[in-house]
Scaffold this active site. Structure first.
Site, short mmCIF file in Angstrom:
data_model
loop_
_atom_site.label_atom_id
_atom_site.label_comp_id
_atom_site.label_asym_id
_atom_site.label_seq_id
_atom_site.Cartn_x
_atom_site.Cartn_y
_atom_site.Cartn_z
N GLU A 172 48.92 46.96 36.48
CA GLU A 172 49.98 47.42 37.38
C GLU A 172 51.33 46.78 37.06
OE1 GLU A 172 46.18 48.44 39.24
OE2 GLU A 172 46.95 46.54 38.44
N GLN B 40 47.56 53.62 41.20
CA GLN B 40 46.49 54.53 41.64
C GLN B 40 46.29 54.55 43.15
OE1 GLN B 40 42.24 54.04 40.12
NE2 GLN B 40 43.09 55.60 38.74
N ASP C 50 46.91 49.91 47.56
CA ASP C 50 46.23 48.61 47.56
C ASP C 50 46.36 47.90 46.22
OD1 ASP C 50 44.09 49.06 50.11
OD2 ASP C 50 44.72 50.85 49.04
N ILE D 231 49.07 47.89 44.30
CA ILE D 231 50.47 47.67 43.93
C ILE D 231 50.82 46.19 43.81
CG2 ILE D 231 51.55 47.56 46.23
CD1 ILE D 231 53.74 49.43 45.10
N PRO E 203 49.82 43.48 42.09
CA PRO E 203 50.16 42.87 40.80
C PRO E 203 51.48 43.38 40.22
CG PRO E 203 47.87 43.58 40.83
CD PRO E 203 48.52 44.17 42.04
N HIS F 164 41.30 50.91 49.37
CA HIS F 164 41.81 52.23 49.03
C HIS F 164 42.53 52.87 50.22
CE1 HIS F 164 38.65 51.57 46.03
NE2 HIS F 164 39.30 52.41 45.25
#
Length: 692
Positions: free
Chosen positions: A413, A435, A438, A440, A442, A482
């Site tokens: 990420e 994706q 949750d 995001i 990093p 998720h």
């Protein structure tokens, strides 16, 4: 080696050395603002700086003032930044010494970077990835600014990322190395190894040096040299640079150097260093001086160069001290560059157009952009040809536009987000995906440190033109990793624009507006609305807007407007995303659509405060709905702002409703529904507020 190169190298080294000595002699005067110098590192930095061309891109680190001098910057330029002066050519007095951003035609390009303790490796690798893409698409002459290549049009550009040895232990370095090696990008990582972090030395903090570490990345060739020897450094770099220009593959050069000055002006070497005598024995200055004498220079010629450098430094310092400081109003410039999209244009509901789900509106928007502009490309996890995104949001795009334009990345990420800085710098417009919201976290280091601040800290030279798409929100037992909502964290990052649409037409119009905006944009897309599978969300589907439809940021939608009524209680609901559907359904089930005005924010930044305040002053009551836990949230902050501005018009406190304040959304469907808001919960809150 040609005498002219030796002469340039020595003059540059003497200039950098004289600057460090002058700063030390005037320590109290110059140390109002923290700085570091290249003392001990001058030879390797000069050897590199003299060999880069205007078409190259460089990411120096905070100790690289000798490198900047070799690029053609003057001591005066660097001193304006040292003293945080108004005319500091890099940042206008906004950031630290030797934190450059350069866009001059006659010099290597230097996009903005942070304090450069490793984070710059990802944006730098993004530049190399962009160069590679432009070459594969035969776009160098149409996308990349060619004005700087007039003198050397036939020489391919390279990217250089300069690093201190201690930063190589960071995880983001591994992400950069991995992608450079995997994709065989034209990049040189120069690691200047002086054996120290701040007060921690190499033995305490790393298992191997950068040369040994790089050898673990197949496809990343590494060499180790004496970076305190100018001739050795120049010759080694000359061969490496020539190879990268021709073969378009990555290298790492590990340069051993002494640190002969303080870590920074705020951390004095005498406090902790026990190796200073050994370090001074490796000073590059006497080595290069002897190399000049051994190659036909006279003692007088050498002395004249030393005197010339010292006089130049002293004169420039006197001039810099008298330079103008920034004015208070200078604070408020260049946080964003102006956007051309200021009005809604195009047809929102074209006659005869099909009604489509929200995810398809986004898919068609990206497809149209890719057809229109070869500078547009899409990458992220699983968006490539095999899957086309876990929500099918990129379905068929790789097949239509090729694997160079739509491709998968590793689970990185930080790289996905931070590489957009480099891609944008070479004239591309990346659309990237995380994706799930949750995942995001990093990427936040890059989003906050590199992406969001680039325009402001480069004084408007290097805005980052990118779109980051983030599926967000809870539904269907997605579980704790998720289902999260993260907008309160994102809205606390200044320097980015943020959209959170509630329907497909808005999503398409906002993607188009974001693409034509030169600033970074995050689009939060509720995955429960993608397919309208959640009961009560059919209104998220839309007639697909026309190809030229754009929706400007900062314009809320009053989707349910009411008249001011004196004889009944009225209420404004302010919300976004899934909250719009909860509010709309609740007002309908309560049969109160003539009493409840619903404002769909559409964008969280910029925020349409004018529409919000006008409505609340009319209705006298306000409910802010969010899917996030409401404590310490964006919604609670907005409620406070409304209360502050509308206090004298209110008949009740501004209230909020959000998820329960628990650490995560549970997997079990009963627990999930207990945690998040719903139409029923919103109905109850509306009734309580109207009865207040």
């Amino acid at each position: 080696m040609k005498k002219e190169i030796l002469k340039k190298g020595f003059l540059n080294l003497c200039t950098a050395k004289s600057m460090a000595e002058l700063y030390e002699a005037n320590f109290k005067q110059v140390s109002k603002y923290v700085h570091a110098t290249s003392r001990g590192h001058e030879a390797i930095q000069t050897a590199l700086g003299l060999q880069l061309l205007p078409q190259d891109y460089a990411f120096p680190y905070y100790r690289d003032d000798a490198m900047l001098l070799a690029f053609g910057m003057q001591p005066y330029d660097l001193m304006l930044q040292l003293l945080a002066k108004k005319n500091d050519p890099f940042s206008g007095g906004r950031t630290y010494y030797s934190h450059p951003s350069i866009k001059d035609d006659d010099k290597p390009k230097v996009p903005h970077q942070s304090s450069a303790t490793g984070m710059q490796a990802i944006p730098a690798t993004g530049v190399a990835m962009g160069m590679q893409y432009l070459e594969k698409q035969n776009l160098e002459n149409t996308v990349l600014d060619m004005s700087s290549r007039a003198q050397s049009r036939d020489i391919k550009p390279i990217t250089v990322c300069s690093l201190g040895d201690a930063s190589v232990t960071e995880g983001e370095i591994a992400e950069a190395f991995q992608m450079a090696a995997l994709k065989q990008m034209p990049i040189l990582y120069l690691v200047q190894d002086n054996g120290w972090d701040i007060s921690a030395n190499a033995e305490e903090t790393r298992a191997q040096n950068a040369y040994e570490y790089a050898r673990g990345f197949n496809g990343l060739e590494a060499i180790s040299i004496d970076g305190a020897n100018f001739m050795e450094s120049y010759d080694a770099l000359e061969k490496v640079i020539a190879t990268i220009r021709k073969e378009r593959r990555p290298f790492l050069v590990h340069a051993r150097v002494p640190l002969l000055n303080h870590h920074t002006s705020g951390v004095r070497m005498e406090w902790y260093r026990d190796d200073l005598d050994e370090a001074r024995s490796r000073d590059p200055y006497p080595v290069l001086k002897k190399q000049l004498l051994d190659n036909g220079f006279t003692e007088k010629e050498v002395k004249d160069l030393e005197v010339k450098a010292k006089k130049k430094v002293e004169a420039d310092f006197k001039k810099a001290l008298k330079a103008e400081d920034p004015k208070p109003e200078d604070l408020f410039t260049n946080d964003f560059v102006p956007t051309p999209i200021t009005e809604e244009k195009g047809e929102r509901s074209p006659e005869g157009a099909d009604k489509v789900v929200m995810v398809d509106c986004a898919l068609f928007a990206v497809e149209e952009l890719m057809k229109e502009d070869k500078a547009c490309l899409l990458y992220g996890q699983d968006v490539g040809g095999r899957l086309g995104g876990v929500f099918r949001e990129a379905a068929t795009l790789a097949q239509k536009f090729g694997d160079d334009r739509v491709f998968n990345t590793p689970i990185q990420e930080a790289f996905i987000v931070g590489s957009t800085v480099g891609m944008s710098a070479v004239g591309l417009k990346p659309i990237v995906e995380v994706q799930f919201a949750d995942y995001i976290w990093p990427g936040l280091n890059q989003l906050f440190t590199e992406v969001s601040r680039s325009c402001y800290l480069s004084n408007g030279k290097w805005p980052v033109s990118m779109i980051l798409r983030v599926p967000i929100g809870a539904y269907g037992s997605g579980g704790p990793y998720h289902s999260s909502s993260v907008e309160s964290v994102i809205t606390n990052i200044r320097g980015i624009k943020i959209a959170y649409p509630s329907n497909g037409a808005d999503l398409k119009g906002l993607i188009k507006a974001a693409y034509h905006d030169l600033n970074p944009v995050v689009i939060l897309e509720h995955k429960g609305l993608y397919w309208s599978k959640v009961p009560g969300t059919l209104t998220a589907t839309s007639v697909e807007p026309s190809e030229d439809y754009v929706l400007p940021f900062g314009k809320a939608w009053v989707l349910q407007e009411i008249w001011k009524q004196e004889d009944v209680e009225t209420l404004t609901v302010v919300t976004y995303g899934m909250g719009v559907h909860w509010a709309y359904n609740a007002s309908g089930e309560l049969d109160m659509r003539d009493q409840i005005e619903i404002i769909d924010l559409r964008t969280l930044f910029p925020l349409d405060e004018e529409t919000i305040m006008k409505s609340v002053k009319k209705t006298g009551k306000c409910l802010v709905i969010t899917e996030e836990p409401s404590n310490n949230s964006f919604a609670r902050a907005l409620a406070g702002k409304i209360q502050e501005e509308c206090f004298q018009y209110l008949d009740a406190p501004v209230m909020t409703i959000g998820s329960e304040n628990m650490p995560a959304i549970p997997l079990n469907s009963t627990l999930e529904q207990t945690m998040i808001p719903s139409t029923e919960k919103v109905k109850k809150k509306i009734e309580d507020l109207l009865d207040y």
